[in-house]
Design an enzyme around this catalytic site. Sequence first.
Site, mmCIF file in Angstrom:
data_model
loop_
_atom_site.group_PDB
_atom_site.id
_atom_site.type_symbol
_atom_site.label_atom_id
_atom_site.label_comp_id
_atom_site.label_asym_id
_atom_site.label_seq_id
_atom_site.Cartn_x
_atom_site.Cartn_y
_atom_site.Cartn_z
ATOM 1 N N THR A 180 63.611 50.745 -5.229
ATOM 2 C CA THR A 180 65.123 50.645 -4.501
ATOM 3 C C THR A 180 65.076 51.576 -3.445
ATOM 4 O O THR A 180 65.480 52.602 -3.712
ATOM 5 C CB THR A 180 66.118 51.077 -5.388
ATOM 6 O OG1 THR A 180 66.245 50.191 -6.381
ATOM 7 C CG2 THR A 180 67.505 50.884 -4.479
ATOM 8 N N ASN A 379 74.160 57.688 -14.104
ATOM 9 C CA ASN A 379 74.190 56.267 -13.948
ATOM 10 C C ASN A 379 75.441 55.569 -14.665
ATOM 11 O O ASN A 379 75.791 54.514 -14.702
ATOM 12 C CB ASN A 379 72.929 55.675 -14.156
ATOM 13 C CG ASN A 379 72.018 55.769 -12.927
ATOM 14 O OD1 ASN A 379 72.119 55.251 -11.696
ATOM 15 N ND2 ASN A 379 71.027 56.550 -13.300
#
Lengths: 384, 384
Positions: A180, A379
């Site tokens: 990513t 996260n």
Amino acid sequence: MSVTAPLGFRAAGVAAGIKSGGARDLALIVNDGPSRAAAGVFTANRVKAAPVLWSAQVLSGGRVHAVVLNSGGANACTGPLGFQDTHATAEKVAEALDDSAGEIAVCSTGLIGERLPMDALLDGVDLALSQLARDGGLAAADAIRTTDTVSKISFRKGDGGYMVGGMAKGAGMLAPGLATMLCVITTDADLPAEALDAALRKATRATFDRLDTDGCMSTNDTVLLLASGASGVVPGLAEFEQVVHAVCADLARQLLLDAEGASKAIAIEVVGAASEDDAVTVGRAVSRSNLLKCAIHGEDANWGRVLSAVGTTDAVFEPDRLNVAINGIWICRGGAAGDDRSKVDLAPRDVTITIDLSAGPHSATIHTTDLTAEYVHENSAYSS
Amino acid sequence: MSVTAPLGFRAAGVAAGIKSGGARDLALIVNDGPSRAAAGVFTANRVKAAPVLWSAQVLSGGRVHAVVLNSGGANACTGPLGFQDTHATAEKVAEALDDSAGEIAVCSTGLIGERLPMDALLDGVDLALSQLARDGGLAAADAIRTTDTVSKISFRKGDGGYMVGGMAKGAGMLAPGLATMLCVITTDADLPAEALDAALRKATRATFDRLDTDGCMSTNDTVLLLASGASGVVPGLAEFEQVVHAVCADLARQLLLDAEGASKAIAIEVVGAASEDDAVTVGRAVSRSNLLKCAIHGEDANWGRVLSAVGTTDAVFEPDRLNVAINGIWICRGGAAGDDRSKVDLAPRDVTITIDLSAGPHSATIHTTDLTAEYVHENSAYSS
């Protein structure tokens, strides 16, 4: 130096107000030529962000005049209106450069599923246009950070004096196809789009594509390679590929070291494989074992978790011929306990797990990180 | 009640000293017949523990007289000597039962890569033999626990009065093919091995195989179904399958609720799929997204992470026709933002993520958990 290390490029990084908090969030890179040859590789995710759909179309023409990148929003899963936003951004840059939007690439990174604040973004493009400079590469690299704690930049000089420079971002959702990440690489070498494409695919396949920190594949991954030709040097393709590879490998290493919440950089080195694909498959399976990543975090040389991950693959191997070393100590030989696991020193940040499949001459290395409470915290708390 | 709920079974659970600390660590289940028909399913991992290799061979004969199970060591990746240990364990039980070792199944769970303490284990078999009892099912279920915080038992009564009972263990390494678990199911129904096999495969495929807490597949998974025939009832196969399914589903739910470090039980419900396989593939990919599991832990209705996981699969779908609901709120419609995500209540332990692929009539549900700092802690500190 970053993307402005090579001749022929100007860049800027500004705070457009897309992110709350006033940090830089918009970058612009302009190729002043004489060449505009370019190549790109994009996420393999079937759910692609609007800027990925747009830029893939731009790159199919093999020419890029400028790249505009924003952090603070991925513009992914935003439907036709999100695609219009990307188009409008490219048009805004094109108008200022007196060019067609068809040569303006767009990249976005940040939260999925929300529209971008277009008024702020378009004003930011004006600001970036006014700040374009030959030394703007560092500001541009800073502007594309999300959870990245540091900017990632790299450059190398090639034979005959041409340069390759690059910048990247990416800290979570790092899995192949690609990680990513957004990455722009520039060069002042003079090569056609086909040669750039070949060099870029070869380099990304062996660098970014072998980074797998959390098995999660992004909707926005983009790696672009832009050539200005401004040095006048026409490098040999093999040598050029090596230089591009070196820049990609350097940036990939920086991504790994800055991965969200990681305390270990783990190289899963698979040797003795019947094919390179087998080696990659096994490395990938091991790199995705949460249990192993936890064990390494706890500095526990738990080779059983390595074997149990190897066993989930279809690679060629016999269980009773598997050998595993951690940091050079062969703690598993012939599928059973080998040297004393207490001899393994797992204190250093860098950890190498070597898996010998005893099935052939091929090898590959996948890079991953440990799994930590900090990863979970980052996260859980950060919507990205 | 556990495995001794049906007639014809005796069981025991004892502390043999395999685990340090004195907890129960050895279980024995004896089928007193008159039937000894049996079926088994085993891990799909290619690295199989010695007891899995042994018991698969036993089950190929379709008859089991007794099952001996230990916690405190997996006897996996222990080479030929480990296999001899399993064989010796079966011989010890067979001798006491005046039978052949070929009808004695063996199961082990615990740390991979270390030999079992055979002196302690064989003494433990003697102790267990002396304690075999019709009410021994609870002690047996207790003896197979590793990081399980509670024993998992279940039983159901079938038409005509036959019983199906079961016990299971498993808390980490829960991924399909099967989950990391040992499970023994008993029945006093009178059915041949082929019928037991059909019922067991059908039930495990839709229960244990759809549990995926951490994507890690074990070397030791074993599910056995033993029939004594002691009730004299010969059930219809369809009805029997339903009862076995109910016991498996109940045990699978107990495994999910006790998964290591989990604070949420997440059902990934995939609907509108072109095939059941597609639904399972998508559910599995989403259940393995560490980023999504972190988001749910943080009670963040991050549907973008759902879509980015769906996009990694080869299932039939169009990105702009995907719909996602979390706990009944359709926060993603047509691949873009739908209802206000703040309407989603993620406070309850049970979370349902519904993914509509808009591609057909098929569906499947995968069960997983959130990813927590406690999971990391447990698997960093505990060598298993």
